[in-house]
Each structure stands twice: as structure tokens, then as C-alpha cells.
Design an enzyme around this catalytic site. Sequence first.
Site, mmCIF file in Angstrom:
data_model
loop_
_atom_site.group_PDB
_atom_site.id
_atom_site.type_symbol
_atom_site.label_atom_id
_atom_site.label_comp_id
_atom_site.label_asym_id
_atom_site.label_seq_id
_atom_site.Cartn_x
_atom_site.Cartn_y
_atom_site.Cartn_z
ATOM 1 N N ASP A 75 0.896 -1.040 0.013
ATOM 2 C CA ASP A 75 0.099 0.044 -0.092
ATOM 3 C C ASP A 75 0.859 1.362 -0.006
ATOM 4 O O ASP A 75 1.992 1.144 0.276
ATOM 5 C CB ASP A 75 -0.947 0.005 1.176
ATOM 6 C CG ASP A 75 -1.762 1.280 1.335
ATOM 7 O OD1 ASP A 75 -2.645 1.412 0.065
ATOM 8 O OD2 ASP A 75 -1.912 1.776 2.386
ATOM 9 N N SER A 76 0.148 2.379 -0.238
ATOM 10 C CA SER A 76 1.113 3.691 -0.186
ATOM 11 C C SER A 76 1.548 3.808 1.247
ATOM 12 O O SER A 76 2.203 4.803 1.241
ATOM 13 C CB SER A 76 0.206 4.723 -0.588
ATOM 14 O OG SER A 76 -1.164 4.708 0.146
ATOM 15 N N HIS B 86 -8.338 3.771 3.963
ATOM 16 C CA HIS B 86 -8.518 4.576 5.199
ATOM 17 C C HIS B 86 -10.142 4.599 5.507
ATOM 18 O O HIS B 86 -10.099 5.275 6.670
ATOM 19 C CB HIS B 86 -8.093 5.953 5.204
ATOM 20 C CG HIS B 86 -6.542 5.925 5.043
ATOM 21 N ND1 HIS B 86 -5.759 5.266 4.146
ATOM 22 C CD2 HIS B 86 -5.531 6.522 6.132
ATOM 23 C CE1 HIS B 86 -4.604 5.776 4.348
ATOM 24 N NE2 HIS B 86 -4.352 6.378 5.589
ATOM 25 N N GLU C 186 -5.897 9.114 9.897
ATOM 26 C CA GLU C 186 -4.461 8.998 10.432
ATOM 27 C C GLU C 186 -4.265 9.818 11.733
ATOM 28 O O GLU C 186 -3.345 9.582 12.526
ATOM 29 C CB GLU C 186 -3.332 9.542 9.480
ATOM 30 C CG GLU C 186 -3.256 8.303 8.439
ATOM 31 C CD GLU C 186 -2.180 8.333 7.610
ATOM 32 O OE1 GLU C 186 -1.004 8.825 7.930
ATOM 33 O OE2 GLU C 186 -1.922 7.488 6.516
ATOM 34 N N CYS D 248 -11.520 2.970 -0.374
ATOM 35 C CA CYS D 248 -10.044 3.511 -0.040
ATOM 36 C C CYS D 248 -9.766 2.845 1.357
ATOM 37 O O CYS D 248 -10.786 2.657 2.120
ATOM 38 C CB CYS D 248 -10.183 5.002 0.160
ATOM 39 S SG CYS D 248 -8.778 5.639 0.830
ATOM 40 N N CYS E 279 -3.790 -1.073 -2.045
ATOM 41 C CA CYS E 279 -4.083 0.063 -2.189
ATOM 42 C C CYS E 279 -5.128 0.214 -3.268
ATOM 43 O O CYS E 279 -4.790 -0.322 -4.392
ATOM 44 C CB CYS E 279 -2.774 0.838 -2.730
ATOM 45 S SG CYS E 279 -2.826 2.519 -2.874
HETATM 46 N N1 DGL Z 1 -4.003 3.698 0.042
HETATM 47 C C1 DGL Z 1 -4.597 4.665 -0.569
HETATM 48 C C2 DGL Z 1 -5.983 4.266 -1.542
HETATM 49 O O1 DGL Z 1 -6.443 3.204 -0.918
HETATM 50 C C3 DGL Z 1 -5.276 5.861 0.182
HETATM 51 C C4 DGL Z 1 -4.164 6.711 0.708
HETATM 52 C C5 DGL Z 1 -3.238 7.513 -0.386
HETATM 53 O O2 DGL Z 1 -3.811 8.466 -1.118
HETATM 54 O O3 DGL Z 1 -2.214 6.884 -0.709
HETATM 55 O O4 DGL Z 1 -6.379 4.500 -2.248
#
Ligand code: DGL
Length: 283
Positions: A20-21, A201, A164, A199, A83
Site C-alpha cells: 500500500d502507499s 482509510h 490518520e 479506499c 491500495c
Molecule cells: N491507500 C490509498 C488508497 O487506498 C489511500 C491513501 C493515499 O492516497 O495514498 O487509495
Amino acid sequence: MTEERDVCGKTGAPAFALFDSGMGGLSVLRHFLDLFPEEDFLYLGDMARFPYGSKSRETICRFAVEDASLLLRFRPRTLVVACFTVSSQSLDILVDRFPGTRVVGMVEAGARAALAATRSGHVGVLGTEGTIRSGAYPTVLGRLGGREARVFGISCPLFAPMVEEGWIDGEIPERVAREYLAPFIEGRAPEVDTIILGCTHYPPLLPMLRRILPGITFVDPGYELAHSELLRPEPGRGQGKGQVSFLVTDGRERFMRVGQHLLGRSVEHVRETSVPSVDFSFV
Ligand code: DGL
């Protein structure tokens, strides 16, 4: 001793490698850990280049190939693109680039669950700018559900930093959510009865979102993917030792401290690393 040996211990190849990011994908990993407690996992959080959601498709594809290249050194049986921004823009690139590896993303399992849940055929999607702009959800929902699937996408860029910060309910988070959800609250998409949390989050926001939109069914794709047929058959199931290892490209302390809320348990065995640079372009 190689880094691969160091990170994954003697067992070597993990059943699942996720990336993931940043820490958001821990909300996906938690469902995998619940369902496959005996397996070994490796997770990469690209904290140094977070966020991915506002970046161009070309950049996301390059990051995706780099992140995957690092994880594939560990020879996972399944690579999970945890992600949504990457899944919605780069899954095909990863599948082409790494033939012979099972690569699964976040979009399809959630789309299937939404189609099973909706009575009207009108589905809402909340996600990053990149995910919504990609059109991946309308494409996949259209393919799976036929012409009757209608999709209403809304990008919610403030949700990720808010979560976060631990702001998952209360006056300010609710004001932000009401702003993004206005089309549903004000009846501008009256037929939408199901919304996909597109997403990493967003699952912690569920109690608040349910309160704001009580008549709506919300889909958590992390849960759906862990339980989906896309992961089956799982070859060599049960060969692991229940080890979970984490790699981050920066921010190890923050990843452990904040990430435990997304994972639902403490985050341990975290090492900092760097991802390899790869040549990537669309032409
Ligand atoms: N992990 C990213 C997603 O699920 C969200 C956070 C980001 O913008 O990197 O799209």
C-alpha cells in the site's frame, strides 16, 4: 544472510505479500490475519511516497511496479495490491509485468459484494481522486453487473489524513463527511442504496457514515476480498508459522504507532527499506 531471509525468517516465502502507499492497507491485512492466522504475511507500506491518491497514473504505475518488484523477491504465493489507488489504475500493468504470479486487487471483490447487496443497481463509491478519476469501478461494475449498474463516485481526499489523525467521529469529521456525502444526503442520487468504501482509510469511519446515511448498505472491500473466491484455491495452505513482517520506506515509528488502529492489534517486526528503481513508461 540475505535481506529476504532476514525479513521472513527461515520459512522464506510468505503466503501473502501486500503493499500500500502507507499504513492504510493494514485495514485490509487485518481481515486476512483473521481468516488465515496460520499463514505468513509480508506487508510493504511506501510511507516515503505517501499519498498516492493525488498522483498521476504514470507515477502510480511506476510506484506499483517498484513496490511489487521488491515484494516478489520474497516469492509470495499471492501478491495483494492493498491500495485502491493502485488497484484501480495499475492492476493490469502488474498482471502483464509479472506473469506467473497471482496478483489480486481491491476493486473486484467489493464490486461483486455491492452488486449482491444493491436492489436498485445504483452504487456509490467513495475513494481518492485517482481511484474515482480512473473509472475502474464503473468499468468493473458494468462488466459484472451488466448495463443496469449505475455508479456514483465521490472523491474524499480529506478522509485519509483525518483517519490518520484519529479523527473518525465528532464534530469536525462529521462536517467533512456531510460535505462529501451531500449528494446522498440531499437526494441527488436517490436510487443509491449501497456504497463501496473504495479506499484503505475509510473503514474506521463506518460507524459515523452509517449514522449519517442510515438507509445505506456499506461495503468494506478488504473484508470482501479476504473472504472472496479470488483467493481460492490457496496453494500450499497452512504451511506457514503465522509470522507477520512489515517493510516501510520511511516513518517506521509513525507506522507502528498509528498503524495499530488500522490493524486492530500491535504492529511489530517493522524494518525500513528502499524500493528498487525500475524503468517504466507507457510508450
Ligand atoms: N491507500 C490509498 C488508497 O487506498 C489511500 C491513501 C493515499 O492516497 O495514498 O487509495
